[in-house]
Design a protein around this motif. Structure first.
Motif, PDB file in Angstrom:
ATOM      1  N   ASP A  71      39.124  42.922  41.536  1.00  0.00           N
ATOM      2  CA  ASP A  71      39.028  42.148  42.765  1.00  0.00           C
ATOM      3  C   ASP A  71      40.329  42.364  43.522  1.00  0.00           C
ATOM      4  O   ASP A  71      41.233  41.533  43.499  1.00  0.00           O
ATOM      5  CB  ASP A  71      38.799  40.669  42.452  1.00  0.00           C
ATOM      6  CG  ASP A  71      38.530  39.831  43.699  1.00  0.00           C
ATOM      7  OD1 ASP A  71      38.453  40.422  44.801  1.00  0.00           O
ATOM      8  OD2 ASP A  71      38.408  38.598  43.564  1.00  0.00           O
ATOM      9  N   ARG A  74      41.028  39.711  46.219  1.00  0.00           N
ATOM     10  CA  ARG A  74      40.913  38.326  45.740  1.00  0.00           C
ATOM     11  C   ARG A  74      39.967  37.488  46.597  1.00  0.00           C
ATOM     12  O   ARG A  74      40.244  36.338  46.922  1.00  0.00           O
ATOM     13  CB  ARG A  74      42.297  37.671  45.676  1.00  0.00           C
ATOM     14  CG  ARG A  74      43.120  38.172  44.508  1.00  0.00           C
ATOM     15  CD  ARG A  74      44.547  37.695  44.484  1.00  0.00           C
ATOM     16  NE  ARG A  74      44.753  36.358  45.010  1.00  0.00           N
ATOM     17  CZ  ARG A  74      45.952  35.861  45.277  1.00  0.00           C
ATOM     18  NH1 ARG A  74      47.039  36.591  45.064  1.00  0.00           N
ATOM     19  NH2 ARG A  74      46.080  34.638  45.752  1.00  0.00           N
ATOM     20  N   TRP A 139      48.448  40.133  42.372  1.00  0.00           N
ATOM     21  CA  TRP A 139      47.562  41.129  42.957  1.00  0.00           C
ATOM     22  C   TRP A 139      47.449  42.287  41.960  1.00  0.00           C
ATOM     23  O   TRP A 139      48.449  42.863  41.549  1.00  0.00           O
ATOM     24  CB  TRP A 139      48.102  41.636  44.292  1.00  0.00           C
ATOM     25  CG  TRP A 139      48.185  40.566  45.335  1.00  0.00           C
ATOM     26  CD1 TRP A 139      49.261  39.773  45.610  1.00  0.00           C
ATOM     27  CD2 TRP A 139      47.148  40.157  46.231  1.00  0.00           C
ATOM     28  NE1 TRP A 139      48.963  38.897  46.618  1.00  0.00           N
ATOM     29  CE2 TRP A 139      47.678  39.108  47.027  1.00  0.00           C
ATOM     30  CE3 TRP A 139      45.830  40.572  46.445  1.00  0.00           C
ATOM     31  CZ2 TRP A 139      46.921  38.469  48.016  1.00  0.00           C
ATOM     32  CZ3 TRP A 139      45.095  39.938  47.431  1.00  0.00           C
ATOM     33  CH2 TRP A 139      45.627  38.899  48.204  1.00  0.00           C
ATOM     34  N   GLU A 479      44.448  32.825  34.864  1.00  0.00           N
ATOM     35  CA  GLU A 479      45.645  33.229  35.589  1.00  0.00           C
ATOM     36  C   GLU A 479      46.875  32.805  34.795  1.00  0.00           C
ATOM     37  O   GLU A 479      47.109  31.612  34.576  1.00  0.00           O
ATOM     38  CB  GLU A 479      45.675  32.581  36.976  1.00  0.00           C
ATOM     39  CG  GLU A 479      46.898  32.930  37.798  1.00  0.00           C
ATOM     40  CD  GLU A 479      46.945  32.179  39.111  1.00  0.00           C
ATOM     41  OE1 GLU A 479      48.058  32.054  39.687  1.00  0.00           O
ATOM     42  OE2 GLU A 479      45.883  31.693  39.577  1.00  0.00           O
TER      43      GLU A 479
END
Length: 567
Positions: A71, A74, A139, A479
């Motif tokens: 992704d 995001r 990222w 995360e």
């Protein structure tokens, strides 16, 4: 003649007296809740892979290319990155007219090619790809293995990438095939393992004068010099250092490295490394927890086949197919051999259970590449997907019982230690010589889809048509905070009643490929999870109770479990 007849009769008697459940050759079963449809063209994946000449005169022409689901922007929809090879005449001339490609997921079942805009036009003959947030800016970045200098692309967070290979100290020029990110020292920064294969000079290649079943074919890897793999430690300042010798992973003979995967196989809390080598012993590097590794493949029963033979290993993955809390290994191999299922017995030992799992003869005529454990029907048990394709186009000209283009295979987990091959709709997909494979729920409908990169062909986007109609599910995004941001190496456990499933997040596996980082669990008919447990890379554990099924969740390390509202 009499001796031959005695051998034949003895073998026939052994075959006929085989125990019930032995995997004798049988028609592929078509009745199943797993069904794929190739929608690549409809989805706009206008990608063409190139890899040398149709004859495949040299080994370089047979090895590309990888797949990664990331992704990158995001937005909650998983995008697709495909690695390309090259043209032989352009390699000789120092030119390049083909490129790897990044396809942005539009969220409506279609993709848009954003390669040029993203700055990802590649300069080298590509092989594999590993994904991971190496600089912890949240990222995801890309590391591409090449014939020539490898490439690290930093995600700038604005839809573009920058080639930072030189400043990161990752521009090694050995022929790299696969790579994977993992945090071996648990310092919160992902490190990188790169498999290098044979030493090959494209300007003076070995002539096409080797033989396979009496057919003249390309040469390699046997007879060629292998090359050493590399373990890079992430310094945390945007650069990497080669710690192969310091950590002990360099204390093995140069090999024909192909697939690689990080996993905590011994449940001691740190990440180990398994390397699939072609025609040589596979490596299992046990993490000693002090910054060093010990190669224990032979002692662990994970280096050779059951009869002590080195196999032509290509793809590799770990998964807990029998749900005993121990991660097992599946490997794909060359034809005239079987793909191997190594069951983890605990205490650092594996056993070849391929025959007992009914997986032996299905793969015998195949040349296996990308693979992985994945729950395709949301029943809570991991199935196996394997992509196949020969390296010698010349086999099509002779009646040798195999072809250059081969079907991919789905092995359905029967939940009793055995698998059965099912068609899963793949009998309606045009066969090809496939390479990289990666899994993701690209359409966010709760079941896992598959992307396959095809040698000299167009990719498959295999949309799972029925998985979410059979069983419930959850998708979880992790995360890291103290851990690396991609949460690579973290584990998730789901307990429903007395039954537990386990998944790990990985920054590379299969063959040359990287799966969606989101953790997928099939839950069968359960509408709630009793306990969801997360073990972060640094050993921190978080638990949550009574989790509702059929939802997307996000967890930031140390925080609370949150529902994700997709666009």
């Amino acid at each position: 003649m009499i001796k031959f007849l005695l051998i034949f009769i003895t073998g026939l008697l052994i075959y006929l007296q085989a125990p019930v459940g032995d995997d004798r050759i049988s028609p592929i079963k078509s009745l199943s809740s797993i069904f794929f449809k190739d929608i690549a063209k409809k989805a706009g994946l206008n990608f063409q892979h190139f890899s040398g000449s149709p004859e495949k005169q040299y080994i370089l022409e047979s090895m590309s290319g990888g797949v990664a689901w990331i992704d990158f922007n995001r937005d909650g929809f998983i995008d697709l990155y495909l690695v390309n090879g090259g043209h032989w005449n352009e390699l000789l001339e120092g030119k390049r007219s083909v490129s790897n490609a990044l396809f942005q997921n539009n969220g409506d079942g279609t993709f848009t090619n954003v390669t040029q805009k993203a700055g990802l036009s590649s300069r080298y003959w590509g092989m594999g790809v590993a994904a991971g947030d190496y600089n912890n800016d949240n990222w995801v970045d890309l590391f591409v293995c090449n014939y020539d200098s490898n490439t690290l692309y930093r995600n700038n967070g604005n839809g573009t990438f920058t080639d930072v290979t030189t400043e990161a100290n990752l521009g090694d020029k050995r022929w790299a095939v696969s790579a994977a990110f993992g945090d071996y020292d648990a310092d919160g920064w992902v490190d990188l393992y790169v498999t290098n294969t044979v030493q090959f000079d494209y300007q003076k290649p070995d002539p096409m004068d080797c033989h396979y079943r009496g057919i003249t074919v390309q040469c390699g890897p046997l007879g060629m010099r292998g090359d050493s793999d590399i373990l890079y430690r992430n310094r945390g300042n945007g650069t990497f250092e080669d710690v192969s010798e310091k950590t002990g992973v360099g204390n093995v003979i140069p090999s024909y490295g192909l697939g690689v995967v990080w996993s905590d196989f011994d449940n001691d809390g740190d990440q180990d490394i398994y390397v699939a080598n072609d025609q040589m012993a596979n490596f299992l590097f046990e993490n000693k927890g002090n910054g060093t590794f010990e190669e224990i493949g032979l002692l662990a029963g994970a280096a050779f086949s059951d009869d002590g033979t080195a196999q032509g290993s290509m793809g590799v993955d770990f998964g807990d197919y029998d749900r005993d809390g121990l991660l097992d290994i599946f490997l794909t191999h060359f034809s005239d051999d079987y793909n191997t299922l190594l069951r983890n017995l605990g205490k650092g030992r594996f056993r070849d259970v391929t025959r007992a799992a009914s997986l032996t003869f299905n793969s015998w005529p195949m040349v296996g590449w990308g693979t992985g454990f994945v729950d395709l029907d949301n029943d809570g048990w991991e199935d196996i997907f394997a992509a196949n394709g020969h390296v010698f186009p010349q086999v099509d000209d002779y009646k040798v019982g195999m072809s250059f283009h081969q079907r991919s295979q789905v092995f359905h987990n029967l939940r009793n230690g055995k698998f059965e091959e099912i068609s899963a709709g793949l009998n309606k997909v045009k066969t090809w010589s496939s390479r990289g494979v990666a899994f993701a729920d690209f359409d966010n409908d709760g079941d896992m889809d598959v992307a396959v990169n095809n040698l000299d062909g167009q990719p498959w986007l295999l949309q799972n048509e029925q998985g979410n109609q059979v069983g419930n599910w959850i998708l979880l995004t992790l995360e890291g905070v103290q851990s690396n941001r991609s949460a690579i190496g973290a584990r998730a456990y789901v307990r429903i009643g007395s039954k537990t499933q386990m998944r790990e997040i990985r920054g590379g596996s299969s063959y040359q490929s990287t799966h969606d980082f989101r953790v997928h669990f099939g839950l069968a008919n359960a509408k709630n999870i009793d306990t969801l447990t997360i073990r972060w890379v640094d050993g921190t554990v978080q638990e949550f109770q009574n989790i509702k099924a059929n939802q997307f969740y996000h967890l930031k390390e140390g925080g609370t479990l949150e529902l994700t509202n997709l666009p």
